[in-house]
Design a protein around this motif. Structure first.
Motif, short mmCIF file in Angstrom:
data_model
loop_
_atom_site.label_atom_id
_atom_site.label_comp_id
_atom_site.label_asym_id
_atom_site.label_seq_id
_atom_site.Cartn_x
_atom_site.Cartn_y
_atom_site.Cartn_z
N VAL A 263 26.81 50.32 65.53
CA VAL A 263 28.10 50.98 65.40
C VAL A 263 28.33 51.94 66.57
O VAL A 263 29.45 52.14 67.01
N LEU A 264 27.25 52.53 67.07
CA LEU A 264 27.39 53.57 68.08
C LEU A 264 27.30 53.01 69.50
O LEU A 264 27.03 53.73 70.45
N ASP A 265 27.52 51.70 69.63
CA ASP A 265 27.62 51.08 70.95
C ASP A 265 28.93 50.30 70.98
O ASP A 265 28.95 49.07 71.05
N PRO A 266 30.08 51.02 70.90
CA PRO A 266 31.37 50.36 70.73
C PRO A 266 31.80 49.56 71.96
O PRO A 266 31.49 49.96 73.08
N ILE B 265 32.46 59.74 64.27
CA ILE B 265 31.12 59.91 63.72
C ILE B 265 30.38 61.01 64.47
O ILE B 265 29.82 61.93 63.87
N TRP B 266 30.45 60.96 65.81
CA TRP B 266 29.74 61.97 66.61
C TRP B 266 30.34 63.36 66.37
O TRP B 266 29.63 64.34 66.26
N PHE B 267 31.67 63.42 66.32
CA PHE B 267 32.34 64.70 66.10
C PHE B 267 31.90 65.29 64.76
O PHE B 267 31.54 66.47 64.67
N SER B 268 31.90 64.47 63.69
CA SER B 268 31.54 64.96 62.37
C SER B 268 30.08 65.41 62.33
O SER B 268 29.77 66.47 61.77
N ILE B 269 29.20 64.60 62.93
CA ILE B 269 27.78 64.97 62.95
C ILE B 269 27.60 66.29 63.71
O ILE B 269 26.93 67.21 63.25
N GLY B 270 28.25 66.39 64.87
CA GLY B 270 28.13 67.59 65.70
C GLY B 270 28.63 68.83 64.96
O GLY B 270 27.96 69.87 64.92
N PHE B 271 29.79 68.70 64.35
CA PHE B 271 30.38 69.85 63.66
C PHE B 271 29.51 70.26 62.45
O PHE B 271 29.29 71.44 62.20
N MET B 272 28.99 69.27 61.73
CA MET B 272 28.16 69.59 60.57
C MET B 272 26.83 70.21 61.00
O MET B 272 26.31 71.10 60.35
N LEU B 273 26.31 69.74 62.17
CA LEU B 273 25.08 70.36 62.68
C LEU B 273 25.32 71.82 63.05
O LEU B 273 24.46 72.67 62.84
N ILE C 287 39.27 71.32 56.54
CA ILE C 287 40.42 71.01 57.39
C ILE C 287 39.95 70.45 58.73
O ILE C 287 40.45 69.42 59.20
N ILE C 288 38.94 71.08 59.33
CA ILE C 288 38.47 70.64 60.66
C ILE C 288 37.89 69.22 60.58
O ILE C 288 38.05 68.42 61.49
N LEU C 289 37.24 68.88 59.44
CA LEU C 289 36.67 67.53 59.30
C LEU C 289 37.74 66.50 58.94
O LEU C 289 37.69 65.36 59.40
N SER C 290 38.72 66.90 58.12
CA SER C 290 39.63 65.88 57.59
C SER C 290 40.81 65.59 58.50
O SER C 290 41.28 64.45 58.54
N VAL C 291 41.29 66.58 59.26
CA VAL C 291 42.47 66.32 60.10
C VAL C 291 42.21 65.20 61.12
O VAL C 291 42.94 64.21 61.16
N PRO C 292 41.14 65.28 61.93
CA PRO C 292 40.91 64.18 62.87
C PRO C 292 40.61 62.86 62.17
O PRO C 292 41.01 61.80 62.64
N THR C 293 39.93 62.92 61.01
CA THR C 293 39.61 61.69 60.28
C THR C 293 40.88 60.99 59.82
O THR C 293 41.06 59.79 60.05
N ILE C 294 41.78 61.75 59.21
CA ILE C 294 43.01 61.15 58.68
C ILE C 294 43.89 60.66 59.83
O ILE C 294 44.45 59.56 59.78
N MET C 295 43.97 61.46 60.89
CA MET C 295 44.78 61.03 62.04
C MET C 295 44.26 59.72 62.61
O MET C 295 45.03 58.81 62.92
N THR C 296 42.93 59.60 62.73
CA THR C 296 42.34 58.38 63.27
C THR C 296 42.60 57.19 62.35
O THR C 296 42.95 56.10 62.80
N ILE C 297 42.45 57.40 61.05
CA ILE C 297 42.66 56.31 60.09
C ILE C 297 44.08 55.76 60.21
O ILE C 297 44.29 54.55 60.27
N PHE C 298 45.07 56.67 60.30
CA PHE C 298 46.46 56.21 60.40
C PHE C 298 46.71 55.50 61.74
O PHE C 298 47.39 54.48 61.79
N GLU C 299 46.11 56.07 62.80
CA GLU C 299 46.26 55.48 64.13
C GLU C 299 45.72 54.05 64.15
O GLU C 299 46.29 53.17 64.79
#
Ligand SMILES: [Cu+2]
Length: 324
Positions: free
Chosen positions: A28-31, A43-51, A100-112
């Motif tokens: 998955v991480l070799d798009p 995925i990287w953004f979420s992992i980074g932010f959660m770390l 909010i920080i996790l869900s806004v980019p996620t939802i935007m990407t899903i719609f995109e």
């Protein structure tokens, strides 16, 4: 003893090889296309932010353990926090901000991702009907009138619009290097845009467990330059055998299949997204009776392994002694 820098490098190497090895080109991480790229970024953004949150929590934990540990001059310390508006507001607002920080980019990407990738949206997408049958994948190209089984050729740098449905069990089309999975369901149609930016062969599979032959329900996606793709389409239209309904019904019997190519599509007589019972009726025409919906055992045929002869006939039932 290794120096600190060295052991860190080793750790990173180990983690990386664990990530990349077992999966080969299922990673998955070799798009290799814009859809998989934005999902990998997410995925990287979420992992980074959660770390980052984990880091803050551990620092606070250390500070608090040290600062508020039991000491001679601290004996009998009784913090009064009940009813503290300040504290209540702080520990309500911080998690809200995190969500909010996790869900806004996620939802935007899903719609995109419901639309064709922005960079190539001006190009006409290639429409491919991807139909799952226990345990094979059937790909129809209605615009050029060709059909393939268990492999898929696509042009690079053009959006591919998949129209997903299933002839029987609920399945999920997944080509990890091109993008995340989406479900195939009998009697309905879901849509998925994917795109490859690089020439290459990418692994695809069913990502929704459907019983005994599940592990065999795999396919290769071959991304070709537009010119090579056009040549393949022309060659298939002129050289590949036509698909008849009689031949097609053989594919409906649960079993595995090698790669097949035809110069016509099953959409001429059935669209599984509007006819959920076609496979069951085909079983009847074939004299097949399942003994259990998720096992290969059945009356008359037990998990045929189908192949395509030069003349286009689907073979593989012959080796199966009738099982009655
Ligand atoms: Cu559904």
């Amino acid at each position: 003893m290794l120096k600190n820098g060295k052991s860190l490098k080793w750790l990173a190497f180990l983690a990386l090889s664990l990530f990349l090895s077992g999966c080969g080109n299922m990673t998955v991480l070799d798009p290799k296309g814009p859809v998989a790229e934005s999902q990998a970024w997410l995925i990287w953004f979420s992992i980074g932010f959660m770390l980052l949150i984990v880091l803050v929590v551990f620092i606070l934990l250390t500070v608090i353990l040290v600062k508020y540990r039991e000491r001679e001059d601290h004996k009998g310390y009784q913090p009064e926090i009940e009813g503290s508006h300040k504290l209540e507001i702080i520990w309500t607002i911080i998690p809200v901000i995190i969500v909010i920080i996790l869900s806004v980019p996620t939802i935007m990407t899903i719609f995109e991702l419901e639309e064709a990738p922005a960079a190539t949206a001006h190009k006409e997408p290639v429409v491919v009907h991807a139909t799952s049958v226990n345990w094979k994948w059937i790909f129809s190209y209605p615009e050029v009138g060709i059909e393939t089984v268990n492999y898929l050729n696509i042009p690079t740098d053009r959006p591919i619009l998949f129209k997903l449905t299933s002839a029987d069990s609920m399945a999920a089309l997944w080509i990890p290097q091109l993008g995340g999975q989406k479900y195939n369901m009998a009697g309905m149609e879901t849509q998925l845009y994917l795109q490859a930016n690089e020439v290459g062969t990418y692994a695809g599979r069913n990502a929704n467990y459907t019983g005994e032959g599940f592990s065999e329900q795999k396919f290769d996606v071959v991304a070709l330059e537009q010119g090579d793709f056009d040549a393949w389409v022309e060659e298939t239209q002129s050289d590949a055998p036509e698909l008849t309904q009689e031949e097609y019904d053989k594919l409906m019997v649960p079993g595995s299949s090698s790669e097949m190519t035809f110069s016509s599509t099953h959409l001429d007589w059935v669209d599984h997204s509007t006819d959920a019972e076609y496979a069951i009726n085909a079983w009847e025409r074939m004299g097949y009776e399942p003994l259990n919906p998720h096992s290969r055992a059945g009356k008359a045929y037990e998990m045929p392994a189908l192949t395509q002869s030069d003349s286009g006939e689907i073979e593989g039932f012959e080796s199966q002694a009738a099982n009655e």
